[in-house]
Scaffold this active site. Sequence first.
Site, PDB file in Angstrom:
ATOM      1  N   LYS A  52      -1.134   0.527  -5.852  1.00  0.00           N
ATOM      2  CA  LYS A  52      -2.200  -0.163  -6.303  1.00  0.00           C
ATOM      3  C   LYS A  52      -3.384   0.841  -6.913  1.00  0.00           C
ATOM      4  O   LYS A  52      -3.758   0.258  -7.963  1.00  0.00           O
ATOM      5  CB  LYS A  52      -2.860  -0.495  -4.631  1.00  0.00           C
ATOM      6  CG  LYS A  52      -2.263  -1.643  -3.967  1.00  0.00           C
ATOM      7  CD  LYS A  52      -2.603  -1.673  -3.420  1.00  0.00           C
ATOM      8  CE  LYS A  52      -1.631  -3.106  -2.178  1.00  0.00           C
ATOM      9  NZ  LYS A  52      -2.119  -3.569  -1.158  1.00  0.00           N
ATOM     10  N   GLN A  96      -6.628  -1.391   3.490  1.00  0.00           N
ATOM     11  CA  GLN A  96      -5.159  -2.349   4.070  1.00  0.00           C
ATOM     12  C   GLN A  96      -4.619  -2.484   4.787  1.00  0.00           C
ATOM     13  O   GLN A  96      -5.505  -1.670   6.234  1.00  0.00           O
ATOM     14  CB  GLN A  96      -4.495  -1.055   3.374  1.00  0.00           C
ATOM     15  CG  GLN A  96      -2.655  -0.322   3.316  1.00  0.00           C
ATOM     16  CD  GLN A  96      -2.690  -1.590   1.806  1.00  0.00           C
ATOM     17  OE1 GLN A  96      -3.162  -2.533   1.299  1.00  0.00           O
ATOM     18  NE2 GLN A  96      -1.160  -2.111   2.694  1.00  0.00           N
ATOM     19  N   ASP A 119      -8.105  -9.206  -2.344  1.00  0.00           N
ATOM     20  CA  ASP A 119      -7.082 -10.130  -1.703  1.00  0.00           C
ATOM     21  C   ASP A 119      -6.968 -11.036  -0.969  1.00  0.00           C
ATOM     22  O   ASP A 119      -5.289 -11.972  -0.844  1.00  0.00           O
ATOM     23  CB  ASP A 119      -6.770  -8.705   0.120  1.00  0.00           C
ATOM     24  CG  ASP A 119      -6.835  -7.829   0.273  1.00  0.00           C
ATOM     25  OD1 ASP A 119      -5.543  -7.473  -0.323  1.00  0.00           O
ATOM     26  OD2 ASP A 119      -6.749  -6.924   1.090  1.00  0.00           O
TER      27      ASP A 119
HETATM   28  N1  L34 Z   1      -5.031  -5.735   2.581  1.00  0.00           N
HETATM   29  N2  L34 Z   1      -2.756  -5.278   3.454  1.00  0.00           N
HETATM   30  C1  L34 Z   1      -4.287  -5.358   2.065  1.00  0.00           C
HETATM   31  N3  L34 Z   1      -3.141  -6.244   1.009  1.00  0.00           N
HETATM   32  C2  L34 Z   1      -2.507  -6.369   0.193  1.00  0.00           C
HETATM   33  O1  L34 Z   1      -2.161  -6.973  -0.362  1.00  0.00           O
HETATM   34  C3  L34 Z   1      -1.659  -5.858   1.737  1.00  0.00           C
HETATM   35  N4  L34 Z   1       0.311  -5.634   1.739  1.00  0.00           N
HETATM   36  C4  L34 Z   1       1.115  -5.888   3.025  1.00  0.00           C
HETATM   37  C5  L34 Z   1       0.687  -4.790   3.546  1.00  0.00           C
HETATM   38  N5  L34 Z   1      -0.338  -5.077   3.333  1.00  0.00           N
HETATM   39  C6  L34 Z   1      -1.674  -4.743   3.250  1.00  0.00           C
HETATM   40  C7  L34 Z   1       0.360  -4.973   0.479  1.00  0.00           C
HETATM   41  O2  L34 Z   1      -0.164  -4.633  -0.919  1.00  0.00           O
HETATM   42  C8  L34 Z   1       2.045  -5.805   1.751  1.00  0.00           C
HETATM   43  N6  L34 Z   1       1.917  -5.184  -0.003  1.00  0.00           N
HETATM   44  C9  L34 Z   1       2.741  -4.499  -0.270  1.00  0.00           C
HETATM   45  C10 L34 Z   1       2.426  -3.789  -1.855  1.00  0.00           C
HETATM   46  C11 L34 Z   1       3.452  -3.354  -2.284  1.00  0.00           C
HETATM   47  C12 L34 Z   1       4.304  -2.828  -2.449  1.00  0.00           C
HETATM   48  C13 L34 Z   1       5.026  -3.671  -1.360  1.00  0.00           C
HETATM   49  C14 L34 Z   1       3.687  -4.332  -0.836  1.00  0.00           C
HETATM   50  C15 L34 Z   1       5.460  -2.283  -3.051  1.00  0.00           C
HETATM   51  O3  L34 Z   1       5.299  -1.539  -3.868  1.00  0.00           O
HETATM   52  N7  L34 Z   1       6.856  -2.190  -2.770  1.00  0.00           N
HETATM   53  C16 L34 Z   1       7.696  -1.948  -4.079  1.00  0.00           C
HETATM   54  C17 L34 Z   1       8.916  -0.824  -3.454  1.00  0.00           C
HETATM   55  C18 L34 Z   1       7.513   0.329  -2.173  1.00  0.00           C
HETATM   56  C19 L34 Z   1       8.314   1.650  -1.108  1.00  0.00           C
HETATM   57  O4  L34 Z   1       8.897   1.888  -2.189  1.00  0.00           O
HETATM   58  O5  L34 Z   1       7.970   1.001   0.281  1.00  0.00           O
HETATM   59  C20 L34 Z   1       9.437  -2.429  -4.401  1.00  0.00           C
HETATM   60  O6  L34 Z   1       9.300  -2.749  -5.195  1.00  0.00           O
HETATM   61  O7  L34 Z   1       9.218  -3.910  -3.653  1.00  0.00           O
END
Ligand code: L34
Length: 293
Positions: A52, A96, A119
């Site tokens: 982020k 988060q 959010d």
């Molecule tokens: N307050 N908590 C708050 N807001 C959110 O919007 C979230 N979420 C979920 C968990 N807790 C939270 C996220 O940010 C899930 N989530 C989230 C954010 C980013 C990614 C996945 C979940 C992400 O960047 N995924 C990448 C791979 C990341 C890795 O390598 O581990 C992808 O390509 O899917």
Amino acid sequence: MTLIDGKKLAQDIKAEIRAEVDQILASGGRAPHLAAVLVGDDPASQVYVRNKVKSCHEVGFLSTLIQRPADIAQAELEGIVAGLNQNPEVDGFIVQLPLPQHLNEEAITLAIDPRKDVDGFHPVNFGRMAQGLPCYLPATPFGIMEMLKRYNIPTAGKEVVVVGRSSIVGTPMSILLSRKAQPGDATVTICHSRTQDLAAHTRRADILVAAIGRADFIKGDMVKPGAVVIDVGMNRVEDPRAKNGYRLTGDVDFASVAPLASYITPVPGGVGQMTVVSLLLNTLKAGKQEVYG
Ligand code: L34
């Protein structure tokens, strides 16, 4: 089968945001400013928050990362939230999740000023979403809606099955896809841990949204040929062959489902990418005071 490329979509949307930021700056304005609060050392949360903050830099936003140890007291965390609510330099912020066990997530969510709740987790934003009023949409459902829109996937009159009823994914997803809008106008079923004969439901889905939190749970025999499959899962499973000892897998068993699907989202590189970019879109709205004036 078409792979929905979340990474590419996220890049496109970031370029659009960047152009808007350039315009804001050219007319003498300040760039939107996102603050993120990260408590403890959960490795997955660290990756997500890092993505982020990095994305903020890419689009020219200001960002502030506030990191605190896992043993922070509830009152101290609420103090940080109160400070961010009052700080005129911060347009929007997130705490988060998940938070360590001893902290009360609900109380923290309620303490966030809805005008800065990028959010979209505060009940005021959730209620406004449910009634179709201006609001911040929760980032993951918002990102999925954007995927459907940009891939021109029709939803009107379709059978949608959402597996999972969390208040940040499953429930808002079902509301957004059933409301009178585009994407929307679908006939939506929500399934969960108490659903009887889950596969009988999922096999009827034209669009299947898997938000369960269990690795590779949806198998090929649970999916209708030609279905659109949206995988919200982010599961870390041990893998001695992977370089950091684990690999990331979704809630959908990609190997058995992908050959049947008309469209499918990969993990990683699918919904997660859109979650991050949707947070940026909400922060842009916050900077422009678009939702609450
Ligand atoms: N307050 N908590 C708050 N807001 C959110 O919007 C979230 N979420 C979920 C968990 N807790 C939270 C996220 O940010 C899930 N989530 C989230 C954010 C980013 C990614 C996945 C979940 C992400 O960047 N995924 C990448 C791979 C990341 C890795 O390598 O581990 C992808 O390509 O899917």
